[in-house]
Design a protein around this motif. Structure first.
Motif, PDB file in Angstrom:
ATOM      1  N   ALA A 141       0.845  -1.203   0.000  1.00 39.03           N
ATOM      2  CA  ALA A 141       0.000   0.000   0.000  1.00 39.03           C
ATOM      3  C   ALA A 141       0.878   1.251   0.000  1.00 39.03           C
ATOM      4  O   ALA A 141       1.712   1.434   0.883  1.00 39.03           O
ATOM      5  CB  ALA A 141      -0.914  -0.004   1.215  1.00 39.03           C
ATOM      6  N   ARG A 142       0.732   2.087  -0.999  1.00 40.07           N
ATOM      7  CA  ARG A 142       1.458   3.348  -1.099  1.00 40.07           C
ATOM      8  C   ARG A 142       0.524   4.407  -1.658  1.00 40.07           C
ATOM      9  O   ARG A 142      -0.426   4.091  -2.371  1.00 40.07           O
ATOM     10  CB  ARG A 142       2.676   3.238  -2.022  1.00 40.07           C
ATOM     11  N   ALA A 143       0.825   5.669  -1.354  1.00 38.14           N
ATOM     12  CA  ALA A 143       0.050   6.773  -1.924  1.00 38.14           C
ATOM     13  C   ALA A 143       0.452   6.959  -3.385  1.00 38.14           C
ATOM     14  O   ALA A 143       1.582   6.634  -3.785  1.00 38.14           O
ATOM     15  CB  ALA A 143       0.291   8.059  -1.138  1.00 38.14           C
ATOM     16  N   ALA A 144      -0.475   7.471  -4.181  1.00 35.58           N
ATOM     17  CA  ALA A 144      -0.172   7.750  -5.586  1.00 35.58           C
ATOM     18  C   ALA A 144       0.942   8.786  -5.679  1.00 35.58           C
ATOM     19  O   ALA A 144       0.988   9.740  -4.898  1.00 35.58           O
ATOM     20  CB  ALA A 144      -1.417   8.243  -6.304  1.00 35.58           C
ATOM     21  N   ALA A 145       1.852   8.595  -6.607  1.00 38.54           N
ATOM     22  CA  ALA A 145       3.013   9.486  -6.745  1.00 38.54           C
ATOM     23  C   ALA A 145       2.587  10.859  -7.251  1.00 38.54           C
ATOM     24  O   ALA A 145       1.621  10.996  -8.003  1.00 38.54           O
ATOM     25  CB  ALA A 145       4.034   8.878  -7.687  1.00 38.54           C
ATOM     26  N   GLN A 146       3.341  11.881  -6.817  1.00 38.92           N
ATOM     27  CA  GLN A 146       3.106  13.250  -7.259  1.00 38.92           C
ATOM     28  C   GLN A 146       4.324  13.742  -8.032  1.00 38.92           C
ATOM     29  O   GLN A 146       5.466  13.507  -7.611  1.00 38.92           O
ATOM     30  CB  GLN A 146       2.848  14.176  -6.056  1.00 38.92           C
ATOM     31  N   ALA A 147       4.090  14.419  -9.131  1.00 32.87           N
ATOM     32  CA  ALA A 147       5.189  14.969  -9.926  1.00 32.87           C
ATOM     33  C   ALA A 147       5.833  16.133  -9.186  1.00 32.87           C
ATOM     34  O   ALA A 147       5.172  16.856  -8.436  1.00 32.87           O
ATOM     35  CB  ALA A 147       4.679  15.429 -11.289  1.00 32.87           C
ATOM     36  N   LEU A 148       7.139  16.307  -9.393  1.00 29.49           N
ATOM     37  CA  LEU A 148       7.835  17.443  -8.815  1.00 29.49           C
ATOM     38  C   LEU A 148       7.347  18.733  -9.463  1.00 29.49           C
ATOM     39  O   LEU A 148       6.966  18.758 -10.631  1.00 29.49           O
ATOM     40  CB  LEU A 148       9.341  17.300  -9.031  1.00 29.49           C
ATOM     41  N   ASP A 149       7.364  19.794  -8.675  1.00 22.00           N
ATOM     42  CA  ASP A 149       7.022  21.099  -9.216  1.00 22.00           C
ATOM     43  C   ASP A 149       8.021  21.464 -10.317  1.00 22.00           C
ATOM     44  O   ASP A 149       9.212  21.116 -10.235  1.00 22.00           O
ATOM     45  CB  ASP A 149       7.071  22.150  -8.098  1.00 22.00           C
ATOM     46  N   GLU A 150       7.547  22.136 -11.339  1.00 24.51           N
ATOM     47  CA  GLU A 150       8.400  22.447 -12.495  1.00 24.51           C
ATOM     48  C   GLU A 150       9.655  23.208 -12.075  1.00 24.51           C
ATOM     49  O   GLU A 150      10.732  22.990 -12.613  1.00 24.51           O
ATOM     50  CB  GLU A 150       7.604  23.267 -13.510  1.00 24.51           C
ATOM     51  N   THR A 151       9.520  24.080 -11.089  1.00 22.38           N
ATOM     52  CA  THR A 151      10.686  24.857 -10.654  1.00 22.38           C
ATOM     53  C   THR A 151      11.732  23.974  -9.993  1.00 22.38           C
ATOM     54  O   THR A 151      12.916  24.290 -10.007  1.00 22.38           O
ATOM     55  CB  THR A 151      10.246  25.961  -9.670  1.00 22.38           C
ATOM     56  N   ALA A 152      11.286  22.844  -9.401  1.00 23.20           N
ATOM     57  CA  ALA A 152      12.239  21.947  -8.760  1.00 23.20           C
ATOM     58  C   ALA A 152      13.051  21.167  -9.778  1.00 23.20           C
ATOM     59  O   ALA A 152      14.089  20.600  -9.458  1.00 23.20           O
ATOM     60  CB  ALA A 152      11.507  20.989  -7.830  1.00 23.20           C
ATOM     61  N   LEU A 153      12.582  21.126 -11.019  1.00 21.28           N
ATOM     62  CA  LEU A 153      13.272  20.394 -12.071  1.00 21.28           C
ATOM     63  C   LEU A 153      14.239  21.269 -12.859  1.00 21.28           C
ATOM     64  O   LEU A 153      14.901  20.783 -13.763  1.00 21.28           O
ATOM     65  CB  LEU A 153      12.239  19.792 -13.039  1.00 21.28           C
ATOM     66  N   VAL A 154      14.291  22.549 -12.524  1.00 21.18           N
ATOM     67  CA  VAL A 154      15.136  23.484 -13.269  1.00 21.18           C
ATOM     68  C   VAL A 154      16.353  23.825 -12.424  1.00 21.18           C
ATOM     69  O   VAL A 154      16.220  24.114 -11.226  1.00 21.18           O
ATOM     70  CB  VAL A 154      14.350  24.773 -13.588  1.00 21.18           C
ATOM     71  N   PRO A 155      17.556  23.772 -12.984  1.00 19.85           N
ATOM     72  CA  PRO A 155      18.738  24.133 -12.200  1.00 19.85           C
ATOM     73  C   PRO A 155      18.665  25.585 -11.756  1.00 19.85           C
ATOM     74  O   PRO A 155      18.221  26.462 -12.492  1.00 19.85           O
ATOM     75  CB  PRO A 155      19.900  23.908 -13.188  1.00 19.85           C
ATOM     76  N   THR A 156      19.103  25.838 -10.522  1.00 20.92           N
ATOM     77  CA  THR A 156      19.030  27.200  -9.970  1.00 20.92           C
ATOM     78  C   THR A 156      20.310  27.952 -10.316  1.00 20.92           C
ATOM     79  O   THR A 156      21.297  27.909  -9.584  1.00 20.92           O
ATOM     80  CB  THR A 156      18.828  27.150  -8.447  1.00 20.92           C
ATOM     81  N   GLU A 157      20.267  28.673 -11.413  1.00 22.70           N
ATOM     82  CA  GLU A 157      21.407  29.475 -11.860  1.00 22.70           C
ATOM     83  C   GLU A 157      21.024  30.950 -11.812  1.00 22.70           C
ATOM     84  O   GLU A 157      19.861  31.305 -12.014  1.00 22.70           O
ATOM     85  CB  GLU A 157      21.784  29.103 -13.305  1.00 22.70           C
ATOM     86  N   PRO A 158      21.999  31.822 -11.536  1.00 29.12           N
ATOM     87  CA  PRO A 158      21.698  33.267 -11.551  1.00 29.12           C
ATOM     88  C   PRO A 158      21.307  33.705 -12.964  1.00 29.12           C
ATOM     89  O   PRO A 158      21.882  33.246 -13.951  1.00 29.12           O
ATOM     90  CB  PRO A 158      23.004  33.908 -11.088  1.00 29.12           C
ATOM     91  N   LEU A 159      20.319  34.605 -13.040  1.00 31.52           N
ATOM     92  CA  LEU A 159      19.761  34.990 -14.330  1.00 31.52           C
ATOM     93  C   LEU A 159      19.363  36.460 -14.285  1.00 31.52           C
ATOM     94  O   LEU A 159      18.912  36.956 -13.244  1.00 31.52           O
ATOM     95  CB  LEU A 159      18.536  34.120 -14.630  1.00 31.52           C
ATOM     96  N   THR A 160      19.533  37.149 -15.406  1.00 32.29           N
ATOM     97  CA  THR A 160      19.079  38.522 -15.541  1.00 32.29           C
ATOM     98  C   THR A 160      18.099  38.594 -16.700  1.00 32.29           C
ATOM     99  O   THR A 160      18.450  38.259 -17.833  1.00 32.29           O
ATOM    100  CB  THR A 160      20.249  39.483 -15.800  1.00 32.29           C
ATOM    101  N   VAL A 161      16.869  39.002 -16.415  1.00 30.38           N
ATOM    102  CA  VAL A 161      15.835  39.134 -17.441  1.00 30.38           C
ATOM    103  C   VAL A 161      15.791  40.587 -17.882  1.00 30.38           C
ATOM    104  O   VAL A 161      15.691  41.507 -17.053  1.00 30.38           O
ATOM    105  CB  VAL A 161      14.468  38.693 -16.903  1.00 30.38           C
TER     106      VAL A 161
END
Length: 748
Positions: free
Chosen positions: A488-508
């Motif tokens: 018995a296990r809970a249904a899996a949840q996908a990671l938030d999209e931001t958690a899948l993106v490398p955290t690099e410094p960025l200037t917009v």
């Protein structure tokens, strides 16, 4: 030429709608009863039943040699099943594939497909097949008066209506089917568990579902993947007859790699690898470095996932893959079968087992009755033969002296016609003295068997015990251990999209014409970038690649885009209007980045404003969110970042040089709206455009305030600007160094 006249006299006339309705209902019932749904007795659809019966008639037992599949298919089509050969062959393939059937009925030789591609089986002219040993469960009692026989499609042969199954195959192998207006999805189960449940139900007919499910844990698929549905959901499924079951792949850790060792039922390993690779190519799976398939004969399923580093949370990564790929899959369950009454119905587990036991008990009763008739008939003949042996000389004399000896024998010894016929058909070598001893021995054995059969048929308890013993014996012979563990296990949840993106410094960077781009790092000189002809730098915001970039337009609406999806600063970017849908005539005026809980001051040129968080500005809609309500004629001011709501001040200067500094805590915190008045500019001057709010600035108690007005900026130290502090919504004090017509602006 003579005209042709049609005579419809005697023809039945019906309204078209009535004829069409009847024709469609007849077709629907045909599909339901004769094609799509299995029967509760043997758990087979007609095409499967005909395949197994035809193979038994061809002598293709588990001990025989394999024969070409085309031979079997041709026999089935020609004698029992006048439909397409490809559909018939595919049904045969499903009965042979060990990854499709929990207990295969067909033993195949050749290419019968693979778990990666079940449809990759060779044509029937290449493959060979025979029945498996498990097929005895359906066929061993077929010739013992247990089955009803019906004519085949052309009336030249007979076929069994239902095979006399010794085990509840309807649950063991399961099955799927789509009829007209209904469907069936029966998952496979473990033979030993189902047999134990049937034995328990025979011993305790009033047992409840919980007692039965103490034996039947749940479905058991032909794969080692886990069934993660909870016990409560399994019970609810069996109680109602419909629901769903969720399966999850199993994995191990090996030298830092993730090894997937078992996949859910009917899931292709190649497809799973494609799904993971697609996420890697879309840069949505930065924590995975490599992916490969090492499956072979020794390891039918071995998919290797290599994490980017040993700091990756393996459990979180796998939970994401379970949620976004076929590594975790849900299966619909709908126990819709044709009952003993010939009607389709969704049956909960307990009524289904009771109905099958009713079928099995009746089958055993018919088998015993058939055998009893055979035994009694043989005893009757043996009695006549014994009379003949005791009077052998007189019998021989009668046969030699009379042209029609049968009536004389019947009259002389009181025989029946059957007994007299058996005497006349005796061979001379059977007249030896030893033959009498054999007859008496056979007679004794058959009398004992007759007495035993009569006792069983005369006692319900004995009959149930026999059925129970046979179920136990078959379970011991053909059963195996559970393959799909229940976890018995809970249904899996996908990671938030931001958690899948490398955290690099960025200037917009945002241009005056609304073009946007993102440059790596915070040391970017945004104004020195190359812009399109007629365009120029407008605003820039520094943040991280896993954050959102929030844009504000001239109507007070805000929009949000994931920063990592923005085009690179190596190009001139792309227009925001391609991704967003601002109102007609609106222009983008500012871009913001930061943590969702960071605060900003949002204001209009008429002096109204409020404090909000960056999260308040976020909108996933292309049309954005109405954040700031603008009074007629007012314009949007560039938002100002707040560091400390309680300790900082807000400086506001009008275009005529009036400065007012208030505590930030005096300004309300809102999610949207017009806000409260920050600085008081006479309404007449606002309407005429003579004066408006020129600029805003947030500063700490010890910060200096620099104001640009003309060629040389003026800096006010904390003790100097303290004289300009006051209550919110006041006029403020006139700055002495501001010349008329020069618009002041804060530079710090």
């Amino acid at each position: 030429m003579e005209s042709l006249t049609l005579d419809f006299e005697g023809a039945e006339r019906q309204p078209l709608h009535q004829f069409a309705e009847k024709a469609y209902l007849d077709y629907a019932m045909y599909v339901i009863l004769d094609r799509a749904l299995p029967h509760v007795g043997d758990g087979l659809k007609p095409v499967q039943r005909r395949l197994i019966y035809a193979m038994s008639e061809l002598g293709l037992s588990a001990l025989s040699k394999h024969k070409k599949s085309a031979r079997t298919v041709g026999d089935v089509l020609g004698k029992y099943h006048p439909h397409g050969d490809s559909a018939c062959y595919e049904a045969m393939v499903l009965l042979a594939q060990p990854f499709s059937s929990r207990y295969p009925f067909v033993d195949g030789q050749g290419n019968w497909g693979s778990p990666d591609d079940p449809k990759s089986f060779a044509a029937m002219r290449y493959t060979e097949a025979r029945l498996s040993a498990y097929a005895q469960v359906l066929l061993s009692e077929l010739g013992q008066g247990t089955a009803d026989w019906v004519p085949n499609f052309d009336g030249t042969l007979e076929e069994p209506k239902v095979l006399p199954a010794r085990l509840p195959n309807v649950l063991l192998n399961g099955g799927t089917g789509i009829a007209v207006g209904m469907a069936t999805d029966i998952p496979p189960h473990n033979l030993r568990e189902v047999a134990a449940a049937c034995v328990h139900l025979l011993a305790e007919p009033d047992a409840d579902l919980e007692a039965i499910c103490a034996h039947i844990q749940g479905p058991d698929f032909p794969t080692d993947a886990e069934i993660i549905t909870s016990r409560q959901d399994i019970l609810a499924l069996y109680r109602s007859g419909h629901g769903s079951v969720r399966m999850r792949a199993r994995f191990e850790r090996e030298n830092g790699d993730i090894i997937i060792t078992a996949l859910p039922f009917q899931v292709s390993g190649a497809k799973v690898l494609e799904q993971i690779a697609a996420q890697m190519q879309a840069k949505r799976l930065p924590m995975v470095e490599d992916l490969r398939d090492e499956s072979d004969h020794e390891h039918p399923t071995r998919l290797v996932i290599t994490p980017r580093s040993n700091r990756i949370d393996i459990d979180a990564l796998m939970a994401h893959l379970f949620a976004t790929t076929d590594l975790e899959r849900s299966y619909r369950v709908n126990l819709n079968i044709i009952g003993l009454d010939g009607r389709p119905q969704v049956k909960p587990l307990l009524p289904l087992l009771r109905e099958w036991l009713e079928f099995r008990i009746e089958t055993v009763r018919r088998r015993l009755s058939w055998r009893l008739e055979k035994v009694q008939a043989r005893l009757h003949i043996l009695e006549g033969l014994l009379v003949a042996f005791l009077n052998i000389d007189e019998v021989i004399a009668i046969i030699r002296e009379h042209d029609q000896p049968k009536p004389v024998l019947i009259k002389r010894f009181g025989l029946t016609d059957t007994q007299a016929e058996a005497i006349l058909e005796l061979k001379l070598r059977h007249l030896a003295r030893l033959e009498e001893m054999k007859i008496r021995g056979e007679q004794d054995d058959l009398q004992k068997e007759r007495d035993k059969l009569e006792k069983i048929l005369g006692s319900k308890a004995r009959l149930h015990r026999l059925v129970s013993d046979e179920l136990t014996a078959d379970a011991e012979k053909f059963g195996d251990a559970r393959r799909s563990p229940m976890v018995a296990r809970a249904a899996a949840q996908a990671l938030d999209e931001t958690a899948l993106v490398p955290t690099e410094p960025l200037t917009v960077v945002l241009s005056a014409m609304g073009w946007v781009r993102a440059a790596k790092g915070h040391e970017v000189d945004a104004q020195a970038l190359n812009y399109k002809a007629g365009d120029q730098y407008l605003a820039a915001a520094q943040g991280r690649s896993n954050q959102l970039a929030v844009f504000l337009d001239t109507t007070g609406r805000t929009y949000a885009l994931a920063a990592h999806t923005l085009p690179s600063a190596r190009s001139q970017g792309e227009p925001l209007s391609g991704r967003l849908s601002p109102p007609d005539g609106a222009r983008f005026v500012s871009v913001l980045m930061g943590a969702e809980q960071e605060h900003f001051v949002v204001a209009s040129s008429h002096g109204y404003g409020f404090v909000c968080t960056l999260a308040d500005m976020v909108s996933r809609n292309r049309a954005g969110k109405a954040l700031l309500s603008l009074p007629a004629g007012a314009e949007v001011m560039a938002p100002v970042r707040v560091r400390d709501l309680e300790q900082q001040y807000l400086a506001a200067v009008s275009s005529e040089g009036y400065l007012l500094i208030i505590r930030l805590a005096d300004l309300p915190q809102l999610a949207k709206g017009k806000g409260n008045k920050i600085i008081n500019v006479p309404s007449a001057r606002l309407k005429s455009g003579e004066e408006c709010l020129a600029d805003l600035c947030v500063l700490g108690a010890n910060d200096s305030l620099t104001i640009a007005a003309g060629k040389k900026p003026k800096t006010l130290k904390p003790d100097e600007w303290q004289t300009y502090t006051g209550e919110r919504a006041r006029r403020g004090l006139k700055l002495p160094f501001i010349k008329k017509g020069v618009r002041p602006q804060f530079t710090s």
